[in-house]
Write an enzyme that holds these catalytic residues in place. Structure first.
Site, PDB file in Angstrom:
ATOM      1  CB  SER A   1      -0.884   0.001   1.256  1.00 18.23           C
ATOM      2  OG  SER A   1      -1.438   1.273   1.480  1.00 18.23           O
TER       3      SER A   1
ATOM      4  CE  LYS B   1      -7.344  -2.748  -4.130  1.00 21.46           C
ATOM      5  NZ  LYS B   1      -7.961  -1.721  -3.281  1.00 21.46           N
TER       6      LYS B   1
ATOM      7  CG  HIS C   1     -11.160   0.486  -1.046  1.00 20.69           C
ATOM      8  ND1 HIS C   1     -10.353   1.293  -1.807  1.00 20.69           N
ATOM      9  CD2 HIS C   1     -10.595   0.505   0.187  1.00 20.69           C
ATOM     10  CE1 HIS C   1      -9.357   1.772  -1.083  1.00 20.69           C
ATOM     11  NE2 HIS C   1      -9.489   1.301   0.135  1.00 20.69           N
TER      12      HIS C   1
HETATM   13  C1  LIG Z   1      -7.593  -2.119   6.794  1.00 18.35           C
HETATM   14  C2  LIG Z   1      -7.648  -1.977   5.306  1.00 18.35           C
HETATM   15  C3  LIG Z   1      -6.794  -1.081   4.683  1.00 18.35           C
HETATM   16  C4  LIG Z   1      -6.829  -0.943   3.300  1.00 18.35           C
HETATM   17  N1  LIG Z   1      -5.940  -0.101   2.713  1.00 18.35           N
HETATM   18  C5  LIG Z   1      -5.937   0.020   1.370  1.00 18.35           C
HETATM   19  C6  LIG Z   1      -4.990   0.845   0.728  1.00 18.35           C
HETATM   20  O1  LIG Z   1      -4.140   1.449   1.371  1.00 18.35           O
HETATM   21  N2  LIG Z   1      -5.060   0.952  -0.619  1.00 18.35           N
HETATM   22  C7  LIG Z   1      -5.990   0.279  -1.373  1.00 18.35           C
HETATM   23  O2  LIG Z   1      -6.024   0.416  -2.589  1.00 18.35           O
HETATM   24  N3  LIG Z   1      -6.868  -0.549  -0.791  1.00 18.35           N
HETATM   25  C8  LIG Z   1      -6.867  -0.689   0.555  1.00 18.35           C
HETATM   26  N4  LIG Z   1      -7.762  -1.543   1.134  1.00 18.35           N
HETATM   27  C9  LIG Z   1      -8.656  -2.367   0.291  1.00 18.35           C
HETATM   28  C10 LIG Z   1      -7.988  -3.695  -0.101  1.00 18.35           C
HETATM   29  O3  LIG Z   1      -6.956  -3.495  -1.027  1.00 18.35           O
HETATM   30  C11 LIG Z   1      -8.977  -4.674  -0.741  1.00 18.35           C
HETATM   31  O4  LIG Z   1      -9.634  -4.048  -1.810  1.00 18.35           O
HETATM   32  C12 LIG Z   1     -10.002  -5.253   0.217  1.00 18.35           C
HETATM   33  O5  LIG Z   1      -9.485  -5.397   1.511  1.00 18.35           O
HETATM   34  C13 LIG Z   1     -10.445  -6.600  -0.337  1.00 18.35           C
HETATM   35  O6  LIG Z   1     -11.430  -7.138   0.412  1.00 18.35           O
HETATM   36  P1  LIG Z   1     -11.198  -8.273   1.566  1.00 18.35           P
HETATM   37  O7  LIG Z   1     -10.646  -7.538   2.741  1.00 18.35           O
HETATM   38  O8  LIG Z   1     -12.583  -8.774   1.769  1.00 18.35           O
HETATM   39  O9  LIG Z   1     -10.252  -9.330   1.045  1.00 18.35           O
HETATM   40  C14 LIG Z   1      -7.749  -1.697   2.520  1.00 18.35           C
HETATM   41  C15 LIG Z   1      -8.602  -2.603   3.164  1.00 18.35           C
HETATM   42  C16 LIG Z   1      -8.555  -2.754   4.525  1.00 18.35           C
HETATM   43  C17 LIG Z   1      -9.467  -3.759   5.178  1.00 18.35           C
HETATM   44  C1  LIG Z   2      -5.153   4.930   5.013  1.00 18.57           C
HETATM   45  C2  LIG Z   2      -6.335   4.640   4.103  1.00 18.57           C
HETATM   46  C3  LIG Z   2      -6.406   5.672   2.996  1.00 18.57           C
HETATM   47  C4  LIG Z   2      -6.182   3.256   3.577  1.00 18.57           C
HETATM   48  C5  LIG Z   2      -7.362   2.703   2.871  1.00 18.57           C
HETATM   49  O1  LIG Z   2      -7.450   2.685   1.674  1.00 18.57           O
HETATM   50  C6  LIG Z   2      -8.442   2.111   3.617  1.00 18.57           C
HETATM   51  O2  LIG Z   2      -8.452   2.220   4.852  1.00 18.57           O
HETATM   52  O3  LIG Z   2      -9.349   1.527   3.001  1.00 18.57           O
END
Ligand SMILES: Cc1cc2nc3c(=O)[nH]c(=O)nc-3n(C[C@H](O)[C@H](O)[C@H](O)COP(=O)(O)O)c2cc1C
Ligand SMILES: CC(C)CC(=O)C(=O)O
Length: 376
Positions: A120, A239, A263
């Site tokens: 990330s 994405k 997301h």
């Molecule tokens: C705690 C957390 C932080 C995330 N941070 C990012 C991030 O920094 N950038 C991003 O593109 N997606 C982020 N995501 C989304 C994930 O890349 C992904 O799309 C998602 O977690 C997929 O679903 P799942 O958790 O059910 O596997 C985040 C998701 C979570 C749960």
């Molecule tokens: C720090 C956040 C921008 C990271 C993210 O994409 C999320 O929490 O879903």
């Protein structure tokens, strides 16, 4: 591979985590309540969050009698690299929130299995440090900042430290309305940094919602794909694509791949589950680039269902953090091994010797109403 040290002496083997759900239960026990909520939660009424898993649960697989497969081949090719299984880790922010091993531990674990990790922008370790720990492909996820220099600097650093692709997140002009975080007044603890960002770019990142609202560039359009490609020399994946229209726009902009994603239900509440959106995107793409999926994948059977509906591979987000919280790098290793084993077993039971052979006739399409899910 070393066995995870989750089991104190005298505790039976059956107490070892055997599923992603077991890892989630361990993580929930170990994490402060507000950190759990930040990770497990979604936007609004969390309908999309719930739907991601529920639609997978509603899918039904058609078995194959006497499949005659001794050992299936699970590997797939993605952007010129061979992955031992169609599985990688989605970009999630701040791994150190859940374990001091942080992203370096996650990278080591993914590397032990030869599976890719998407780091990330909001990694709690510098992307160069993560690269030093990795032995499998790394991709860097990119957010576009109002300060263009910050974005382009990330792209250049990714190339310089051996990352193989950029993943442009297209669904986050600002972070979604995450009611749990608002109610908890959640802040990233002071000892955890957005290590890739300069002090100026990271200022205020402790409150992700507020930071995204002032730091992310909402005027970003698809032309940024060419900019990122030119700056980094790397292929760029988009994405956050859920519709045929956006898939067309992404392809026209020159992406090398698409990640069907909402997301993890953290952005537009009410957006379709990723498995619901996948067929529309796959049909629009018509084989012009690989289509990956993330959101709600919790078992090896889920991986197979996504492949049956046209995904080349899937990414898991929360499962990586749950496993890291449970047992650091060893937990992530075990979680990835479990999913890979489940996937291989499901291949045999459905009569598939290779991932390429998994087609839409393998699943009965999920039918609503979907089972209700509780997300703690
Ligand atoms: C705690 C957390 C932080 C995330 N941070 C990012 C991030 O920094 N950038 C991003 O593109 N997606 C982020 N995501 C989304 C994930 O890349 C992904 O799309 C998602 O977690 C997929 O679903 P799942 O958790 O059910 O596997 C985040 C998701 C979570 C749960
Ligand atoms: C720090 C956040 C921008 C990271 C993210 O994409 C999320 O929490 O879903």
């Amino acid at each position: 591979m070393t066995a995870p040290a989750l089991r104190p002496p005298g505790v039976p083997a059956a107490a070892q985590p055997l599923t992603v759900a077991d890892f989630a239960a361990l993580a929930r026990e170990r994490l402060p309540a507000d950190v759990w909520d930040f990770i497990a939660g979604g936007a609004g009424r969390e309908r999309t969050l719930a739907a991601n898993e529920a639609v997978f649960e509603a899918a039904r697989l058609r078995p194959r009698a006497l499949p005659g497969i001794e050992e299936p081949g699970t590997s797939v090719e993605v952007l010129g690299s061979r992955w031992p299984a169609p599985l990688g880790i989605a970009p999630v922010a701040y791994h150190e929130l859940v374990h001091p091993d942080g992203e370096s531990g996650t990278a080591r674990a993914a590397g032990d299995l030869g599976l890719p990790l998407v780091v990330s922008t909001f990694s709690s370790r510098r992307l160069e440090e993560v690269a030093a720990a990795a032995t499998a492909p790394l991709w860097l996820q990119v957010y576009c900042f109002r300060d263009t220099a910050t974005t382009l600097d990330l792209a250049r650093r990714a190339r310089a430290s051996g990352y193989q692709a950029l993943v442009l997140t297209t669904d986050t002009p600002f972070t979604g309305r995450r009611l749990r975080d608002l109610r908890n007044d959640f802040r990233i603890p002071g000892h955890i940094a957005a290590a890739n960002l300069s002090e100026t770019a990271a200022a205020g990142a402790a409150t992700p919602g507020a930071h995204s609202r002032h730091a992310f560039d909402r005027s970003t359009g698809w032309s940024v794909v060419a900019r990122l490609r030119a700056e980094s020399g790397l292929p760029v994946l988009a994405k956050g694509v859920l519709t045929a229209r956006d898939a067309e726009a992404a392809l026209a902009a020159g992406v090398a791949g698409i990640v069907v994603s909402n997301h993890g239900g953290r952005q537009l509440d009410g957006a379709p589950a990723t498995l619901e959106a996948l067929p529309e995107v796959v049909a629009a793409v018509r084989g012009r680039c690989p289509v990956l999926l993330d959101g709600g994948v919790r078992t090896g059977a889920d991986v197979l269902v996504a492949l049956a509906l046209g995904a080349r591979a899937v990414l898991v987000g929360r499962p990586a953090l749950y496993a890291l919280a449970a047992d650091g790098a060893a937990g992530v290793r075990r979680m990835l091994s479990l999913l890979t084993e489940e996937f291989a077993e499901t291949m045999v039971l459905t009569g598939h010797a290779t991932p390429d052979a998994i087609g839409p006739d393998t699943v009965l399409p999920p039918v609503p109403p979907y089972p209700a899910r509780s997300h703690g």
